[in-house]
Design an enzyme around this catalytic site. Structure first.
Site, mmCIF file in Angstrom:
data_model
loop_
_atom_site.group_PDB
_atom_site.id
_atom_site.type_symbol
_atom_site.label_atom_id
_atom_site.label_comp_id
_atom_site.label_asym_id
_atom_site.label_seq_id
_atom_site.Cartn_x
_atom_site.Cartn_y
_atom_site.Cartn_z
ATOM 1 N N GLU A 14 29.924 40.265 32.579
ATOM 2 C CA GLU A 14 30.251 39.235 33.564
ATOM 3 C C GLU A 14 29.017 38.878 34.408
ATOM 4 O OE1 GLU A 14 33.839 40.686 35.746
ATOM 5 O OE2 GLU A 14 33.661 42.309 34.269
ATOM 6 N N HIS A 16 35.480 36.143 32.125
ATOM 7 C CA HIS A 16 35.951 37.521 31.968
ATOM 8 C C HIS A 16 36.422 37.797 30.538
ATOM 9 C CE1 HIS A 16 37.091 41.434 33.351
ATOM 10 N NE2 HIS A 16 37.011 41.108 34.638
#
Length: 391
Positions: free
Chosen positions: A356, A215
């Site tokens: 992501e 992330h």
């Protein structure tokens, strides 16, 4: 007294020079982090800051708290070292989930993104997961439980030379409601050609679901105090999965053609982020999963570029590769909290872009989507690589 005043002036000038030019201070990393500020004990385990680097001026600093990337330095078009990810400069803020909540740079697990109402069925049994995402009336499980998920657990760390860090976590059966005792490994590697290579591996003693991701919040402009939507985005995807007002995928897979979701031709995010398009209005920006063209017949080709990001200001160019079917593009819509971060900067809304790698959100409850299930005797493997260059 005069000499004392001059010495203080000299210190101040040096401090300003170091912050402007990237001069490394004694006892700090190239990115300006003090490793001592990451030495702590959390839940009975030691936390530290680890530094990976190559010979080209790339430096990646990682803490074993949440297996998080804290800083990522690459040279810009003028050779200046530039930190291109968001984060904090101390372990105390990462651990303070009340006053400085964040998923900055974390290894997300067990399940990245959202699961509808926090409910899953595994091996014919229903499980209720932690419902930590409650905005807009939702009761979803987000990022494996958020503040009690893997991003806030201390991993066991093993550094291998200057360029590899192996981080291991054992998640017990019932962790945030998920079945099975899972051993998960995140391995970070910095290569000679300026790639941050990330592999996620996991095994379980009982059938479960796994969907790990990194992330990092990327801003390639070199100034994290300003919005970053002038960055140029490319996503190699013909389709995406729309979401409702609670950010939950509807189960549809729809074409990007003719919509602001089309990044098959690279363009500045600012060109479309303010469009009068319901998906963008719901999220006040982009927070969606794209179905990658690099994934076909149940297999992802991680030798092909699935997405890229470019800063015309610094010339820094990021190319992404993954074996996963999807990528979540998130434009920092929840930034702008007023919290002081690295270098005392308060990040504004839309300061960054997350890329992501993932299974599609809520895939356990969408039977025709790529499966996130993992059984005993099987090995979960997910790969994402981020290559930096000058364009």
């Amino acid at each position: 007294m005069k000499s004392l005043k001059l010495s203080f002036m000299g210190i101040g000038i040096m401090a300003m020079l170091s912050s402007c030019t990237g001069i490394q201070q004694a006892g700090t990393t190239v990115s300006g982090l003090s490793p001592a500020k990451f030495d702590s004990t959390i839940n009975g385990k030691q936390t530290h800051l680890y530094t990976l680097k190559n010979q080209n001026g790339m430096e990646v600093c990682i803490t074993n708290y949440g297996a998080r990337v804290v800083s990522l330095v690459v040279p810009d078009k003028n050779g200046n070292p530039t930190d291109v990810v968001l984060g904090y400069d101390n372990i105390a803020q990462y651990a303070d989930t009340l006053n400085s909540p964040s998923d900055y740079g974390s290894s997300v697990g067990r399940y990245a993104n959202r699961i509808n109402d926090g409910k899953i069925i595994v091996a014919g049994q229903q499980y209720q997961l932690t419902q930590n995402d409650t905005g807009n009336g939702a009761k979803h499980c987000l990022h494996g439980g958020g503040n009690t998920g893997w991003m806030h657990q201390v991993y066991d760390a093993e550094q291998i030379g200057d360029s590899i860090l192996k981080l291991t976590l054992v998640s017990p059966d019932g962790d945030n409601g998920f079945p099975g005792t899972v051993t998960a490994i995140t391995t970070y590697k910095v290569t000679a050609d300026n790639i941050l290579d990330i592999t996620f591996e996991a095994t379980t003693d009982k059938e479960t679901i796994i969907n790990m991701t990194n992330h990092n919040y990327y801003n390639l402009n070199g100034d994290l105090s300003k919005e970053g939507m002038d960055m140029v985005l490319y996503v190699n995807a013909d389709n995406y999965t729309p979401s409702d007002a609670s950010y939950m995928t509807t189960g549809e897979i729809v074409p990007v053609e003719g919509t602001p979701m089309d990044f098959r031709t690279a363009h500045a995010i600012s060109d479309s982020i303010n469009s009068d398009f319901q998906q963008i209005k719901n999220a006040t920006g982009y927070d969606h999963n794209w179905c990658l063209n690099t994934y076909k017949d149940g297999k992802g080709d991680d030798t092909q570029v699935c997405a890229s990001l470019y800063s015309p200001q610094t010339g820094i160019f990021l190319e992404m590769f993954t074996n996963e079917p999807g990528v979540q593009v998130y434009t920092g819509n929840f930034q702008g909290t007023g919290i002081s971060c690295k270098n005392g900067i308060k990040y504004p809304k839309h300061v960054s872009v997350c890329l992501e790698s993932q299974k599609y959100p809520d895939s356990p409850n969408k039977k025709n989507w790529p499966s996130p299930y993992l059984k005993p005797g099987e090995k979960y493997y997910s790969h994402a690589a981020y290559k930096f260059s000058i364009k």
